[in-house]
Design a protein around this motif. Structure first.
Motif, PDB file in Angstrom:
ATOM      1  N   GLY A  33      -8.936 145.300  51.672  1.00 51.09           N
ATOM      2  CA  GLY A  33      -7.911 144.288  51.361  1.00 51.09           C
ATOM      3  C   GLY A  33      -6.766 144.501  50.667  1.00 51.09           C
ATOM      4  N   SER A  34      -6.404 145.720  50.837  1.00 50.86           N
ATOM      5  CA  SER A  34      -5.456 145.700  50.193  1.00 50.86           C
ATOM      6  C   SER A  34      -3.645 146.054  50.825  1.00 50.86           C
ATOM      7  N   TYR A  35      -2.996 146.240  50.651  1.00 50.93           N
ATOM      8  CA  TYR A  35      -1.553 147.150  51.297  1.00 50.93           C
ATOM      9  C   TYR A  35      -1.260 147.230  52.834  1.00 50.93           C
ATOM     10  N   ILE A  36      -2.479 148.130  53.049  1.00 49.66           N
ATOM     11  CA  ILE A  36      -2.745 149.024  54.114  1.00 49.66           C
ATOM     12  C   ILE A  36      -2.973 148.216  55.011  1.00 49.66           C
ATOM     13  N   GLY A  37      -4.867 147.331  54.340  1.00 48.18           N
ATOM     14  CA  GLY A  37      -5.228 146.703  55.173  1.00 48.18           C
ATOM     15  C   GLY A  37      -4.263 146.117  55.786  1.00 48.18           C
ATOM     16  N   LEU A  38      -3.935 144.952  54.836  1.00 46.68           N
ATOM     17  CA  LEU A  38      -3.447 144.042  55.339  1.00 46.68           C
ATOM     18  C   LEU A  38      -2.276 143.720  56.296  1.00 46.68           C
ATOM     19  N   GLU A  39      -1.209 144.575  56.646  1.00 44.03           N
ATOM     20  CA  GLU A  39      -0.276 144.872  57.520  1.00 44.03           C
ATOM     21  C   GLU A  39      -0.991 145.292  58.755  1.00 44.03           C
ATOM     22  N   PHE A  40      -2.505 145.964  58.795  1.00 42.70           N
ATOM     23  CA  PHE A  40      -2.897 145.641  60.522  1.00 42.70           C
ATOM     24  C   PHE A  40      -3.458 144.531  60.751  1.00 42.70           C
ATOM     25  N   ALA A  41      -4.326 144.227  59.893  1.00 41.47           N
ATOM     26  CA  ALA A  41      -4.924 142.828  60.120  1.00 41.47           C
ATOM     27  C   ALA A  41      -4.363 141.671  60.277  1.00 41.47           C
ATOM     28  N   GLN A  42      -3.250 141.245  59.351  1.00 39.35           N
ATOM     29  CA  GLN A  42      -2.063 140.301  60.582  1.00 39.35           C
ATOM     30  C   GLN A  42      -1.509 140.793  61.739  1.00 39.35           C
ATOM     31  N   ALA A  43      -1.173 141.856  62.001  1.00 35.53           N
ATOM     32  CA  ALA A  43      -0.341 142.577  63.471  1.00 35.53           C
ATOM     33  C   ALA A  43      -1.610 142.297  64.385  1.00 35.53           C
ATOM     34  N   PHE A  44      -3.022 142.797  63.851  1.00 34.98           N
ATOM     35  CA  PHE A  44      -3.400 142.821  65.048  1.00 34.98           C
ATOM     36  C   PHE A  44      -4.243 141.181  65.684  1.00 34.98           C
ATOM     37  N   ARG A  45      -4.098 140.640  64.329  1.00 33.47           N
ATOM     38  CA  ARG A  45      -4.719 139.142  65.388  1.00 33.47           C
ATOM     39  C   ARG A  45      -3.256 138.575  65.549  1.00 33.47           C
ATOM     40  N   ARG A  46      -2.096 139.071  65.199  1.00 33.04           N
ATOM     41  CA  ARG A  46      -1.370 138.431  66.280  1.00 33.04           C
ATOM     42  C   ARG A  46      -0.594 139.097  67.749  1.00 33.04           C
ATOM     43  N   PHE A  47      -1.638 140.004  67.844  1.00 34.67           N
ATOM     44  CA  PHE A  47      -1.392 140.698  69.075  1.00 34.67           C
ATOM     45  C   PHE A  47      -2.983 139.831  69.930  1.00 34.67           C
ATOM     46  N   GLY A  48      -3.559 139.366  69.096  1.00 34.82           N
ATOM     47  CA  GLY A  48      -4.843 138.373  69.580  1.00 34.82           C
ATOM     48  C   GLY A  48      -6.429 138.948  69.555  1.00 34.82           C
ATOM     49  N   ALA A  49      -6.366 139.770  68.330  1.00 27.36           N
ATOM     50  CA  ALA A  49      -7.416 140.685  68.484  1.00 27.36           C
ATOM     51  C   ALA A  49      -8.297 139.437  67.401  1.00 27.36           C
ATOM     52  N   ARG A  50     -10.121 139.293  67.566  1.00 27.45           N
ATOM     53  CA  ARG A  50     -10.283 138.740  66.172  1.00 27.45           C
ATOM     54  C   ARG A  50      -9.959 139.390  65.210  1.00 27.45           C
ATOM     55  N   VAL A  51      -9.764 139.951  63.983  1.00 27.65           N
ATOM     56  CA  VAL A  51     -10.447 140.426  62.672  1.00 27.65           C
ATOM     57  C   VAL A  51     -10.832 139.719  61.435  1.00 27.65           C
ATOM     58  N   THR A  52     -11.795 140.507  60.980  1.00 29.02           N
ATOM     59  CA  THR A  52     -12.193 139.794  60.005  1.00 29.02           C
ATOM     60  C   THR A  52     -11.618 141.194  58.852  1.00 29.02           C
ATOM     61  N   ILE A  53     -10.584 141.096  57.505  1.00 33.46           N
ATOM     62  CA  ILE A  53     -11.092 141.597  56.344  1.00 33.46           C
ATOM     63  C   ILE A  53     -12.309 141.515  55.674  1.00 33.46           C
ATOM     64  N   VAL A  54     -12.879 142.750  55.168  1.00 35.82           N
ATOM     65  CA  VAL A  54     -13.889 143.059  54.187  1.00 35.82           C
ATOM     66  C   VAL A  54     -13.731 144.001  53.019  1.00 35.82           C
ATOM     67  N   GLU A  55     -13.529 143.246  51.749  1.00 33.45           N
ATOM     68  CA  GLU A  55     -13.181 143.849  50.505  1.00 33.45           C
ATOM     69  C   GLU A  55     -14.113 143.699  49.474  1.00 33.45           C
ATOM     70  N   MET A  56     -14.117 144.437  48.909  1.00 39.54           N
ATOM     71  CA  MET A  56     -15.062 144.480  47.773  1.00 39.54           C
ATOM     72  C   MET A  56     -14.842 144.105  47.001  1.00 39.54           C
ATOM     73  N   ALA A  57     -13.697 143.949  46.179  1.00 43.56           N
ATOM     74  CA  ALA A  57     -13.569 142.436  44.890  1.00 43.56           C
ATOM     75  C   ALA A  57     -13.228 141.597  45.219  1.00 43.56           C
ATOM     76  N   ASP A  58     -13.351 140.287  44.426  1.00 37.98           N
ATOM     77  CA  ASP A  58     -13.311 139.256  44.655  1.00 37.98           C
ATOM     78  C   ASP A  58     -11.663 138.476  45.023  1.00 37.98           C
ATOM     79  N   ARG A  59     -11.250 139.284  45.560  1.00 39.69           N
ATOM     80  CA  ARG A  59     -10.039 139.098  46.043  1.00 39.69           C
ATOM     81  C   ARG A  59      -9.325 139.678  46.902  1.00 39.69           C
ATOM     82  N   LEU A  60      -7.864 140.263  47.359  1.00 34.97           N
ATOM     83  CA  LEU A  60      -7.382 140.211  48.124  1.00 34.97           C
ATOM     84  C   LEU A  60      -6.108 141.073  47.249  1.00 34.97           C
ATOM     85  N   ILE A  61      -5.554 141.968  47.185  1.00 36.20           N
ATOM     86  CA  ILE A  61      -4.874 142.528  46.505  1.00 36.20           C
ATOM     87  C   ILE A  61      -4.768 142.630  44.997  1.00 36.20           C
ATOM     88  N   ALA A  62      -5.913 142.822  44.498  1.00 36.86           N
ATOM     89  CA  ALA A  62      -6.138 142.466  43.308  1.00 36.86           C
ATOM     90  C   ALA A  62      -5.775 143.253  41.835  1.00 36.86           C
TER      91      ALA A  62
END
Ligand SMILES: Cc1cc2nc3c(=O)[nH]c(=O)nc-3n(C[C@H](O)[C@H](O)[C@H](O)COP(=O)(O)OP(=O)(O)OC[C@H]3O[C@@H](n4cnc5c(N)ncnc54)[C@H](O)[C@@H]3O)c2cc1C
Length: 459
Positions: A178-207
């Protein structure tokens, strides 16, 4: 017999080509060696293609919101991923071809397409030939880090490179990281219509950002239906039908996620492991990056490392600045240094995050007496007029010198407007250089004096 050049550049990333051109301008003969695509990560699998995807995703998002603006799109919005990718490919291929053509056109120089390895401090082997030069510049960049996760050897996965080849929309894209590279893809593919789940090891995104920035980004993504699992530990993956399942101990959400596609976005590693560096005696740091001084010089006389491979930056603008530093020191009697640059970067989700300087947390840790101010984007007229009011802006100022220490702008045009802070910081001027300037109405930047008018001691 060795082929002699004045300089050899290994890798055609974001700084090698510019340095090659400068060498040639100085009357030198140069060999540029590239093993894959000219332009490297940024042009082929990084900044350029991701920003084209983000642009398509923005159009889809706004088309879905069209009715809010009184615009009728005449039915449900559909995204054709093949055409999205074709648009991306056309833009990437043009940039790549321009760089190849530029390098091939350099006077008295040579382009070699192949994998380069040092054979001594002054020689490099490529395609069975040995090239020799007194100056050798390494611009080999990095690649996606593949983490050690139980079962990963039995499950297909994507990286920032292979996801660029997709020609079907994933049904459920699981983004690990859930950092810079993953988040851009996550939002783009969600907007394209995919279901998207981000799995992040830290307790928050872009920690590495302040907590309010992490929370703001999570709210934006969750508001669009991206699912987020935080604090995910003890990960394992296994095949599950025609997809895969990931299991984890996590702080939020179910401990098992089933997906159709897995994207690994957990970090980068430098391309230093297959360069024959041991033959040249070039030293690495503890993380495998080439150790350099403030002028990008490696420990071996006549060898430089520029761009991501030196671990002193991880962006196109830091790589390009490395070229400027090397050129300035070699040819312009201008002692530019890596430490001259102020950290700055963007996270290009929509709305974007623009960041410069220190975070609030870093300022607190330094124990500096500081002032801070924060305002929501809902207060910005331009954001309201555009119907894009998510996010906030904040700034931290040194209480004694009145100099800006850092800023975060999460919101429409945040990636552009943040440069007002950056330029004033670079000029060494106090924050009043911004707050006393009349800005253009109606823009996001016109709100910066109002923000600065709110400065109060940092709690
Ligand atoms: C998905 C993604 C999105 C990104 N978005 C942004 C962004 O928006 N903004 C930003 O500033 N940065 C972004 N980045 C980071 C940016 O892409 C890199 O910082 C930038 O490309 C650094 O380039 P470089 O000069 O270090 O080399 P690279 O661009 O990595 O290029 C290195 C080149 O060296 C070649 N090479 C490697 N080894 C050899 C060898 N032995 N012989 C011959 N050739 C070799 C490679 O094939 C490659 O072409 C992004 C990165 C990714 C992965």
């Amino acid at each position: 017999m060795n082929k002699r050049f004045d300089a050899i550049i290994i890798g055609s990333g974001q700084s090698g080509p510019s340095l090659a051109a400068r060498f040639v301008k100085e009357g030198m003969r140069v060999a540029v060696i590239e093993r894959k695509h000219f332009g490297g990560t940024c042009v082929n699998t990084g900044c350029v293609p991701t920003k084209t995807l983000v642009a398509s995703a923005y159009v889809a998002h706004m088309a879905r919101r069209a009715a809010e603006y009184g615009v009728d799109v005449g039915g449900a919005v559909k995204v054709d991923i093949k055409r999205v990718m074709a648009r991306k490919n056309a833009i990437v291929e043009k940039s790549r071809a321009n760089i190849a053509q530029w390098m091939e056109g350099l006077k008295d120089s040579r382009v070699c397409r192949g994998h380069a390895r040092f054979t001594s401090p002054r020689t490099v082997a490529v395609n069975g030939e040995t090239l020799e030069a007194d100056k050798i510049v390494i611009n080999t960049g990095g690649r996606a880090l593949i983490p050690e996760i139980a079962g990963l050897d039995r499950v297909p996965y994507l990286t920032n490179s292979s996801i660029m080849e997709l020609d079907e929309l994933p049904e459920h894209l699981v983004v690990l990281g859930g950092s810079y590279i993953g988040l851009e893809f996550a939002q783009a593919f969600r907007r394209f219509g995919a279901r998207v789940t981000i799995v992040e090891m830290a307790d928050r995104l872009i920690a590495r950002e302040d907590e309010d920035v992490s929370d703001g980004v999570r709210e934006i993504l969750e508001g669009e239906g991206v699912e987020v699992r935080l604090g995910a530990k003890c990960l394992s993956v296994e095949k599950d039908g025609d997809g895969f399942a990931m299991t984890m101990d996590c702080a939020t959400g179910a401990p098992r996620v089933r997906g159709s596609h897995l994207l690994l976005a957990v970090g980068r590693r430098p391309n230093t492991d297959d360069l024959g560096l041991e033959k040249a005696g070039v030293a690495l740091d503890s993380k495998g990056y080439i150790a350099v001084d403030e002028q990008c010089r490696a420990n071996v006389e006549g060898v430089w490392a520029i761009g991501d491979v030196n671990g002193r930056g991880a962006f196109t603008h830091t790589s390009y600045n490395d070229f400027e530093i090397v050129a300035a020191n070699l040819f312009d009697k201008d002692p530019r240094r890596i430490s001259d640059r102020i950290p700055c970067y963007g996270l290009f989700i929509d709305p974007p995050l623009g960041r410069v300087g220190l975070t609030e947390r870093e300022v607190r840790a330094k124990g500096v007496k500081a002032l801070s101010a924060k305002r929501l984007m809902t207060a910005v007229g331009r954001a309201r007029e555009r119907g894009e009011t998510l996010g906030f802006m904040k700034v931290v100022v040194d209480a004694q010198s009145n100099k800006i220490l850092g800023a975060a702008m999460l919101g429409i045009a945040g990636d552009e407007a943040v440069h007002a802070f950056l330029d004033v910081m670079a000029a060494g001027a106090p924050y009043t250089a911004i707050s006393r300037t009349v800005h253009i109405h109606p823009t996001v930047a016109e709100y910066l004096p109002t923000l600065l008018g709110d400065l109060k001691p940092l709690a």
